[in-house]
Design an enzyme around this catalytic site. Structure first.
Site, PDB file in Angstrom:
ATOM      1  N   GLU A   1      96.038  41.746  43.724  1.00 31.24           N
ATOM      2  CA  GLU A   1      96.944  42.326  42.734  1.00 31.24           C
ATOM      3  C   GLU A   1      96.091  43.079  41.712  1.00 31.24           C
ATOM      4  O   GLU A   1      95.299  42.479  41.005  1.00 31.24           O
ATOM      5  CB  GLU A   1      97.740  41.221  42.040  1.00 31.24           C
TER       6      GLU A   1
ATOM      7  N   GLU B   1      99.709  36.034  23.959  1.00 28.61           N
ATOM      8  CA  GLU B   1      98.993  36.444  22.734  1.00 28.61           C
ATOM      9  C   GLU B   1      98.796  37.956  22.705  1.00 28.61           C
ATOM     10  O   GLU B   1      98.377  38.517  21.705  1.00 28.61           O
ATOM     11  CB  GLU B   1      97.635  35.735  22.628  1.00 28.61           C
TER      12      GLU B   1
ATOM     13  N   LYS C   1     106.090  29.677  24.836  1.00 25.53           N
ATOM     14  CA  LYS C   1     104.783  30.199  24.392  1.00 25.53           C
ATOM     15  C   LYS C   1     104.651  31.591  25.007  1.00 25.53           C
ATOM     16  O   LYS C   1     104.330  31.750  26.178  1.00 25.53           O
ATOM     17  CB  LYS C   1     103.673  29.270  24.904  1.00 25.53           C
TER      18      LYS C   1
ATOM     19  N   GLU D   1     106.645  31.857  38.642  1.00 28.08           N
ATOM     20  CA  GLU D   1     106.824  33.291  38.934  1.00 28.08           C
ATOM     21  C   GLU D   1     105.452  33.933  38.805  1.00 28.08           C
ATOM     22  O   GLU D   1     104.986  34.182  37.694  1.00 28.08           O
ATOM     23  CB  GLU D   1     107.794  33.916  37.926  1.00 28.08           C
ATOM     24  N   LEU D   2     104.805  34.195  39.950  1.00 33.50           N
ATOM     25  CA  LEU D   2     103.406  34.615  39.888  1.00 33.50           C
ATOM     26  C   LEU D   2     103.242  36.066  40.348  1.00 33.50           C
ATOM     27  O   LEU D   2     104.149  36.865  40.181  1.00 33.50           O
ATOM     28  CB  LEU D   2     102.560  33.627  40.704  1.00 33.50           C
ATOM     29  N   GLY D   3     102.112  36.381  40.912  1.00 32.38           N
ATOM     30  CA  GLY D   3     101.812  37.787  41.176  1.00 32.38           C
ATOM     31  C   GLY D   3     102.395  38.325  42.463  1.00 32.38           C
ATOM     32  O   GLY D   3     103.169  37.658  43.146  1.00 32.38           O
TER      33      GLY D   3
ATOM     34  N   SER E   1      99.827  34.787  36.006  1.00 33.30           N
ATOM     35  CA  SER E   1      98.919  34.963  37.142  1.00 33.30           C
ATOM     36  C   SER E   1      98.874  33.701  38.007  1.00 33.30           C
ATOM     37  O   SER E   1      99.077  32.586  37.510  1.00 33.30           O
ATOM     38  CB  SER E   1      97.526  35.281  36.615  1.00 33.30           C
TER      39      SER E   1
ATOM     40  N   CYS F   1     104.888  42.632  38.155  1.00 32.60           N
ATOM     41  CA  CYS F   1     104.594  41.697  39.257  1.00 32.60           C
ATOM     42  C   CYS F   1     105.133  42.227  40.565  1.00 32.60           C
ATOM     43  O   CYS F   1     104.542  42.049  41.613  1.00 32.60           O
ATOM     44  CB  CYS F   1     105.175  40.332  38.939  1.00 32.60           C
TER      45      CYS F   1
HETATM   46  P1  NAD Z   1      98.281  35.136  32.533  1.00 29.39           P
HETATM   47  O1  NAD Z   1      98.414  34.131  33.616  1.00 29.39           O
HETATM   48  O2  NAD Z   1      96.911  35.497  32.083  1.00 29.39           O
HETATM   49  O3  NAD Z   1      99.053  34.662  31.220  1.00 29.39           O
HETATM   50  C1  NAD Z   1     100.399  34.284  31.265  1.00 29.39           C
HETATM   51  C2  NAD Z   1     100.677  33.333  30.141  1.00 29.39           C
HETATM   52  O4  NAD Z   1      99.901  32.141  30.357  1.00 29.39           O
HETATM   53  C3  NAD Z   1     100.275  33.845  28.756  1.00 29.39           C
HETATM   54  O5  NAD Z   1     101.248  33.446  27.805  1.00 29.39           O
HETATM   55  C4  NAD Z   1      98.959  33.144  28.484  1.00 29.39           C
HETATM   56  O6  NAD Z   1      98.707  32.951  27.119  1.00 29.39           O
HETATM   57  C5  NAD Z   1      99.202  31.811  29.170  1.00 29.39           C
HETATM   58  N1  NAD Z   1      97.974  31.078  29.530  1.00 29.39           N
HETATM   59  C6  NAD Z   1      96.736  31.578  29.753  1.00 29.39           C
HETATM   60  N2  NAD Z   1      95.865  30.569  30.018  1.00 29.39           N
HETATM   61  C7  NAD Z   1      96.580  29.418  29.972  1.00 29.39           C
HETATM   62  C8  NAD Z   1      96.253  28.049  30.177  1.00 29.39           C
HETATM   63  N3  NAD Z   1      95.008  27.660  30.464  1.00 29.39           N
HETATM   64  N4  NAD Z   1      97.253  27.140  30.089  1.00 29.39           N
HETATM   65  C9  NAD Z   1      98.517  27.514  29.811  1.00 29.39           C
HETATM   66  N5  NAD Z   1      98.888  28.796  29.580  1.00 29.39           N
HETATM   67  C10 NAD Z   1      97.926  29.740  29.663  1.00 29.39           C
HETATM   68  O7  NAD Z   1      99.103  36.396  33.024  1.00 29.39           O
HETATM   69  P2  NAD Z   1      99.293  37.778  32.275  1.00 29.39           P
HETATM   70  O8  NAD Z   1      97.992  38.511  32.373  1.00 29.39           O
HETATM   71  O9  NAD Z   1      99.905  37.556  30.936  1.00 29.39           O
HETATM   72  O10 NAD Z   1     100.402  38.472  33.203  1.00 29.39           O
HETATM   73  C11 NAD Z   1     100.075  39.091  34.382  1.00 29.39           C
HETATM   74  C12 NAD Z   1     100.419  38.218  35.574  1.00 29.39           C
HETATM   75  O11 NAD Z   1     101.773  37.774  35.482  1.00 29.39           O
HETATM   76  C13 NAD Z   1     100.336  38.980  36.881  1.00 29.39           C
HETATM   77  O12 NAD Z   1      99.727  38.193  37.866  1.00 29.39           O
HETATM   78  C14 NAD Z   1     101.806  39.230  37.218  1.00 29.39           C
HETATM   79  O13 NAD Z   1     102.060  39.454  38.580  1.00 29.39           O
HETATM   80  C15 NAD Z   1     102.440  37.992  36.715  1.00 29.39           C
HETATM   81  N6  NAD Z   1     103.888  38.197  36.504  1.00 29.39           N
HETATM   82  C16 NAD Z   1     104.780  37.623  37.349  1.00 29.39           C
HETATM   83  C17 NAD Z   1     106.150  37.848  37.189  1.00 29.39           C
HETATM   84  C18 NAD Z   1     107.165  37.246  38.109  1.00 29.39           C
HETATM   85  O14 NAD Z   1     108.321  37.146  37.715  1.00 29.39           O
HETATM   86  N7  NAD Z   1     106.812  36.846  39.323  1.00 29.39           N
HETATM   87  C19 NAD Z   1     106.582  38.642  36.135  1.00 29.39           C
HETATM   88  C20 NAD Z   1     105.640  39.216  35.292  1.00 29.39           C
HETATM   89  C21 NAD Z   1     104.291  38.964  35.481  1.00 29.39           C
END
Ligand code: NAD
Length: 494
Positions: A396, A191, A188, A263-265, A242, A297
């Protein structure tokens, strides 16, 4: 007449309606609903993706389950699986220009960043394709008359949720590692940006990946994402995004008792000692925060500077920051727009906080005069000195804001570096090798770079976090192990 990359990136996918990929076939959402995909460069919808719901996610999971249980993939030899992935790598290279244009328009990132991302995406398929038949188990000394060994087996159906900042890179690292181990996958994507991964999944079919092995379902996080993460027929979940959504996904995984990679922030520190080579360090430090407009990230978002060189570093960075320009993706400026209006508003909140706290702005770039009005542009800003307990130093931001923080000695540098909830990446800049190694040991992070810094890329290097930055590893061979489960086999042969 041949079209330039900039021309292609300006127009690509205009008004197209994209489909999910389920069981090897393009499928609109069963409800028929779509979502507009916004171009960050001008804030306009430029194409449409399916707004998938539970029924679409279930169809994708069923296709992946059938492919895993009945199809040839898990029974294909590791060597042959590897060959298919390497063919996909070649196809990505052959379609490099189109994929670069898609990635750039979709995410708003400058062309050369998108170009680098597609190169890395192809490299993931090459790396994991060539590694597929090099993963072996162990034989274990045990009782006399017994032989014990371990098999590394695929999890089965892997669910993957990825963010918008590096869709091609992050999607490819998950797909390549999962498939190399013989898993089938439901992905997934975000969006807010998902086109490159839809196209790569389509190319996978041409490369010989059987139908149903890769399924991509687009839609909102709280709808399609939540349906995928809570589904009881998923064997393993990998999430990049996130920390807040990561916690929701982990809760859903806990209900189904399945493993996760998170893999988070990050709030990654770069630590600059007085003996560092500033000519080498400052360009890398600047790039590590402006790359992808700071929406990385592993962005180096805190700069810890030893007091005696503070003024010199400020001068060196002012020169760089003052000259930085943000513009539309196809202008290939220093940085592009942010991904969305909400991301731009988030950055304004941090600017107001900095203003309220009277944190000095040491330098700021500009937005190009011809940048389209509706785009989500922000200027890169150098702040400092930033109090270590402020939001600017702790949270972040996900934008091109660099927080400078002074320190006196190694001990204070390590304390500040470790003093946030995150632990993803760190950089240490010093000419003293012993100190560099002491710092590398003292810092709590998944990666530490010495006299260098790698935000993104680094296909071969295990990557992941500690603390709120997550757990588990992607990239490198560690990422391949993560996509497998160990089975121990014990034989009594007398
Ligand atoms: P996000 O958490 O808002 O969204 C990530 C994904 O989760 C999207 O596909 C989104 O549609 C989905 N999502 C949202 N709500 C959900 C729910 N309730 N249940 C299941 N899936 C859901 O993050 P973002 O804004 O797309 O990306 C930014 C974040 O990603 C930052 O915190 C960044 O640090 C992190 N990031 C981490 C890495 C890493 O490898 N550590 C790499 C890139 C980005």
């Amino acid at each position: 007449m041949s079209v330039t990359l900039a021309e292609l990136a300006r127009e690509i996918a205009q008004d197209l309606t994209w489909s999910n990929l389920i069981g090897g076939k393009p499928q609109p959402a069963i409800s028929g609903e779509t979502l507009g995909l916004v171009s960050p460069s001008d804030g306009e919808d430029f194409c449409f993706i399916p707004r998938s719901g539970l029924e679409d996610v279930e169809a994708a999971i069923d296709a992946a389950r059938d492919a895993f249980e009945l199809g040839p993939w898990a029974r294909t030899s590791a060597t042959e699986r590897g060959r298919v992935l390497m063919r996909l790598s070649e196809l990505i290279k052959q379609n490099h220009m189109e994929l670069t244009a898609l990635e750039s328009r979709d995410t708003g990132k400058p062309l050369r960043q998108a170009d680098a991302d597609i190169t890395v995406a192809a490299r993931y398929f090459e790396f994991y394709g060539s590694a597929a038949d090099k993963i072996a188990g162990d034989t274990i000394p045990t009782l006399d008359g017994y032989t014990a060994l371990t098999l590394r087996e695929p999890h089965g159906v892997v669910g993957s949720i990825i963010p918008w900042n590096y869709p091609a890179q992050i999607g490819s690292r998950v797909i390549a590692s999962a498939l190399a181990m013989g898993n089938c996958l439901v992905m997934k994507p975000s969006e807010e940006a998902c086109l490159s991964i839809l196209r790569i999944a389509e190319l996978a079919g041409e490369a010989g990946v059987p139908d149903g092995v890769i399924n991509v379902v687009c839609g909102l996080g709280e709808e399609a994402g939540a349906a995928l993460s809570s589904h009881s027929d998923i064997d393993y979940l990998t999430f990049t995004g996130s920390p807040e959504v990561g916690a929701l996904v982990q809760r859903a995984a806990a209900v189904n008792h399945i493993g996760t990679t998170m893999e988070l922030g990050g709030k990654s520190p770069q630590i600059l000692f007085a003996d560092a080579d500033l000519e080498e360090a400052l360009p890398v430090i600047t790039k590590a925060i402006i790359q992808n407009a700071g929406q990385t990230c592993s962005a180096g978002s805190r700069l810890l500077v030893q007091r005696e060189i503070w003024d010199m570093v400020v001068l060196g960075l002012q020169e760089r920051f003052d000259g930085l320009v943000a513009n539309r993706h196809d202008a290939d400026a220093d940085l592009g727009p942010l991904i969305s209006r909400s991301q731009a508003e988030r950055l304004e909140t941090f600017m107001s906080l900095a203003h309220e706290m009277e944190i000095p702005v040491l330098a700021a770039g500009t937005i190009a005069e011809d940048a389209p009005q509706g785009g989500y542009y922000t200027v890169p800003i150098l702040f400092g000195p930033v109090p270590t307990d402020s939001a600017l130093a702790q949270q972040e931001i996900f934008g091109p804001f660099l927080s400078m923080i002074p320190f006196a000695d190694e001990e204070e540098a390590a304390r500040i570096a470790n003093g946030t909830p995150f632990g993803l990446v760190a950089g240490v800049w010093t000419d003293d090798a012993k100190r560099a190694m002491r710092m590398a040991r003292a810092i709590r992070a998944g990666q530490v770079f010495i006299n260098s810094y790698g935000a993104g890329g680094g296909v071969e290097l295990p990557f992941g976090g500690v603390k709120k930055s997550g757990h588990g590893r992607e990239k490198g061979l560690a990422g391949l192990y993560e996509m497998s489960a160990i089975k121990t086999v014990v034989m009594n042969h007398g």
